[in-house]
Motif scaffolding. Structure first.
Motif, PDB file in Angstrom:
ATOM      1  N   THR A 114      38.803  40.369  39.697  1.00 30.48           N
ATOM      2  CA  THR A 114      39.456  41.643  39.441  1.00 30.48           C
ATOM      3  C   THR A 114      39.255  42.078  37.995  1.00 30.48           C
ATOM      4  O   THR A 114      39.203  43.257  37.701  1.00 30.48           O
ATOM      5  N   TYR A 138      40.244  32.431  40.643  1.00 35.53           N
ATOM      6  CA  TYR A 138      38.977  33.027  41.095  1.00 35.53           C
ATOM      7  C   TYR A 138      39.157  34.525  41.264  1.00 35.53           C
ATOM      8  O   TYR A 138      38.369  35.325  40.788  1.00 35.53           O
ATOM      9  N   GLN A 139      40.270  34.871  41.898  1.00 37.09           N
ATOM     10  CA  GLN A 139      40.532  36.273  42.179  1.00 37.09           C
ATOM     11  C   GLN A 139      40.728  37.074  40.894  1.00 37.09           C
ATOM     12  O   GLN A 139      40.217  38.179  40.754  1.00 37.09           O
ATOM     13  N   SER A 140      41.444  36.468  39.975  1.00 34.04           N
ATOM     14  CA  SER A 140      41.722  37.207  38.752  1.00 34.04           C
ATOM     15  C   SER A 140      40.448  37.438  37.953  1.00 34.04           C
ATOM     16  O   SER A 140      40.300  38.446  37.279  1.00 34.04           O
ATOM     17  N   TRP A 153      37.744  41.751  51.692  1.00 33.40           N
ATOM     18  CA  TRP A 153      38.278  41.817  50.333  1.00 33.40           C
ATOM     19  C   TRP A 153      37.736  43.066  49.630  1.00 33.40           C
ATOM     20  O   TRP A 153      38.476  43.810  48.976  1.00 33.40           O
ATOM     21  N   GLN A 182      47.145  44.354  38.704  1.00 30.91           N
ATOM     22  CA  GLN A 182      47.399  42.964  39.082  1.00 30.91           C
ATOM     23  C   GLN A 182      48.282  42.293  38.025  1.00 30.91           C
ATOM     24  O   GLN A 182      48.025  42.404  36.839  1.00 30.91           O
TER      25      GLN A 182
END
Lengths: 248, 368
Positions: free
Chosen positions: B147, B142-144, B108, B155
């Motif tokens: 980021t 979680y990803q946001s 990642w 995104q």
């Protein structure tokens, strides 16, 4: 007692399509009389009786009940007649007292009147012990006596009984007829249909209906004389044998 | 009037003497609310899942923690071999397995495509769908967050807001549905059966020979069920507020008034059934199969009407429950006022008048 006419029909007919269930019947019934309305199943008795009670409108012909016209005064007729149907017509899940009160109520009797009548009626029928019991717990004979008493609670001029003693033992039937005589003595005209020919003998006059028409009308004694038979059974058999309609 | 009262009194005797029916009358709404509110809910709680973590790095651990924190999931097992995946589906009640590939975080951070595998038991497709999308949501969130911290600008994250029912509670949908069902069942079936009962037992004839107005006969037979239904309505609303936590957002009086209208609709359906049937069984069958089943299927609370073939969508319009369901949802859940439901109210009123007129006409011809 023979002078006052309470039921008078003239050529009274009821057609269902092309079928004449009742075909031009004419007769008179007098006040205080016990009038037997006989006929085989399907002869048109019930249809005729329903017209007289205002339950169904005639196709043609005239009739007056207690002096009221069968077409235009059905509401007045209803106030002056009592009715006991073929099926048992009290509420099984109501007590004896509740049934009497209910029917007194829908005939518009005053509460005091209902109260006193309820007591005397229960007394007279010997039902004081069971007056708080549900009607379904009573034997059939008692139920029928109660139903009859309720039907004449509002002191109608005429009471119509549609096969009132079906399925009842002979002793109870005899007791039931005692009640009928009592009512007739009080001046109530009794119009009764029956299948039992011994009961026909109890009537003041009887009519015999065959295929929607009245084939004979007289006192039981006179009928036996005319047809030269020993019993009403035989008279009935001779008349009904000629019927074209199948019993239903 | 006195005659009318003695008739209504008699009707109450009938209702209260029949203990089994009485139990049905008052037990039914409670059972239905509890059933629909808890057992038949389409929210999923504590679905058993397993984790197969090949990465064992901070990222996989963080995601696992988030999944564990969610009340939808209950992490039952951590797998160690690929073969275990199929085994666990077969041997236990596991609904879903999340597989983290090795070097998740490294990949990642490098910016290469990273994948998390979600394997779901699709023998129950709805559950599988719902569960996997929840996992998806957790991972996306979680990803946001990650980021956002690292400020990657390109995104696109859709922000979904569930309005009127933010917790996606199933009960919000079911309470109006149960209300329409229970009221329909009690008013329609009980009225039709009780009138036909009088026909069957021969007492109807006696009543018709009496000077008592025949229309009052049938009107007075509906009175007890009208009162019982209103009582039931109150019980349902209390249960829904205090047991299921579904609040009445709109005006309570408006809701009661609209419900009373629907009760009268259902009563007139019962009258119509009773005027065309002669036996209690027929009346019951028509009520259940002919009226209740379509009401369940075509009201919109079990199956969305929008997904049905056009023909069925059309048919659904003639079902009174559908309109009542819309009204209850609007008033109770969305908190809307009369201004936004007057059309549905008018439709329901029209249906009621039509049914009432038709059944009275049919009843009259029956006397002939």
């Amino acid at each position: 007692m023979r002078n006052e006419i309470v039921i008078k029909t003239q050529n009274l007919s009821k057609h269902f399509g092309s079928f004449a269930a009742v075909d031009q019947i004419s007769f008179e019934v007098y006040k205080g009389e016990i009038f037997g309305f006989l006929g085989a199943n399907g002869a048109g008795k019930t249809t005729a009786m329903r017209m007289l009670c205002g339950l169904s409108l005639p196709t043609s012909g005239q009739a007056s009940i207690a002096g009221f016209d069968i077409y235009r005064q059905t509401e007045s007729i209803k106030k002056h007649i009592g009715y006991m149907s073929q099926k048992f017509s009290l509420y099984e899940d109501l007590t004896v007292i509740e049934n009497i009160r209910f029917f007194g109520g829908i005939y518009g009797l005053a509460p005091e009147v209902i109260k006193s009548k309820t007591e005397s009626l229960v007394e007279r029928l010997g039902m004081s012990q069971v007056k708080m019991q549900l009607v379904k717990s009573l034997p059939l004979g008692w139920k029928q006596k109660l139903a009859f008493s309720v039907a004449i609670l509002h002191q109608p001029q005429i009471v119509f009984l549609d096969e009132p003693t079906g399925g009842v033992d002979p002793i109870t039937r005899r007791q039931f007829w005692d009640l009928i005589y009592q009512a007739a003595d009080e001046g109530i005209t009794v119009f009764v249909t029956t299948h039992y020919m011994d009961e026909a003998e109890y009537c003041h006059r009887v009519s015999m209906m065959v295929d929607g028409q009245i084939k004979a009308l007289d006192t039981p004694a006179q009928l036996k004389k005319i047809y030269n038979e020993d019993s009403m059974d035989e008279v009935f058999y001779r008349l009904a044998r000629g019927a074209k309609r199948q019993a239903d | 009037m006195k005659q009318f009262l003695s008739f209504v009194k008699k009707e109450f005797y009938h209702v209260f003497r029949d203990k089994k029916t009485l139990l049905l009358l008052f037990g039914l709404p409670i059972v239905q609310i509890v059933l629909f509110g808890f057992a038949l809910t389409n929210e999923i709680k504590n679905a058993e899942i397993a984790i197969f973590d090949l990465a064992h790095d901070p990222m996989s651990h963080q995601i696992t923690e988030r999944i564990k924190a969610n009340s939808t999931f209950l992490v039952r097992q951590y797998l160690t071999h690929p073969g275990d995946i199929e085994q666990i589906f077969k041997s236990s009640n596991t609904k879903l397995v999340v597989v983290f590939p090795s070097e998740l975080q490294t990949n990642w951070a490098r910016g290469t495509q990273t994948q998390i595998q979600v394997i779901a038991d699709a023998s129950d497709p709805n559950t599988a769908q719902t569960l996997s999308s929840y996992i998806n949501l957790i991972v996306m969130q979680y990803q946001s967050e990650l980021t956002r911290r690292t400020n990657i600008p390109y995104q696109i994250v859709p922000e979904v807001r569930m309005i009127y029912n933010p917790e996606l509670k199933g009960a919000t949908n079911f309470v109006p549905g149960v209300m329409s069902l229970v009221l329909l069942l009690i008013c329609m079936m009980m009225t039709s059966v009780s009138i036909v009962k009088e026909k069957e037992s021969g007492t109807m004839e006696v009543l018709l020979v009496s000077p008592f107005n025949p229309f009052l006969v049938i009107i007075s037979k509906t009175v007890p069920y009208l009162l019982i239904s209103i009582l039931n309505l109150i019980v349902i609303l209390l249960l829904s507020v205090y047991l299921l936590g579904v609040d009445i957002n709109g005006n309570v009086f408006l809701l009661m008034a609209e419900s009373t209208l629907f009760i009268i609709t259902a009563l007139s359906m019962g009258l119509l059934i009773s005027s065309v049937t002669e036996s209690q069984q027929t009346a019951m069958l028509i009520s259940l199969l002919g009226m209740l089943v379509p009401a369940i299927l075509l009201t919109g609370f079990m199956f969305p009407i929008e997904n049905m073939p056009i023909a069925l969508q059309w048919i659904s319009n003639i079902i009174p429950s559908k309109w009542y369901y819309i009204i209850v949802k609007s008033v109770m859940i969305k908190g809307l006022g009369f201004a936004s439901i007057w059309k549905e109210t008018l439709i329901l009123m029209g249906m009621t008048l039509f049914l009432l007129a038709l059944s009275l006409k049919k009843f009259k011809t029956h006397l002939e």
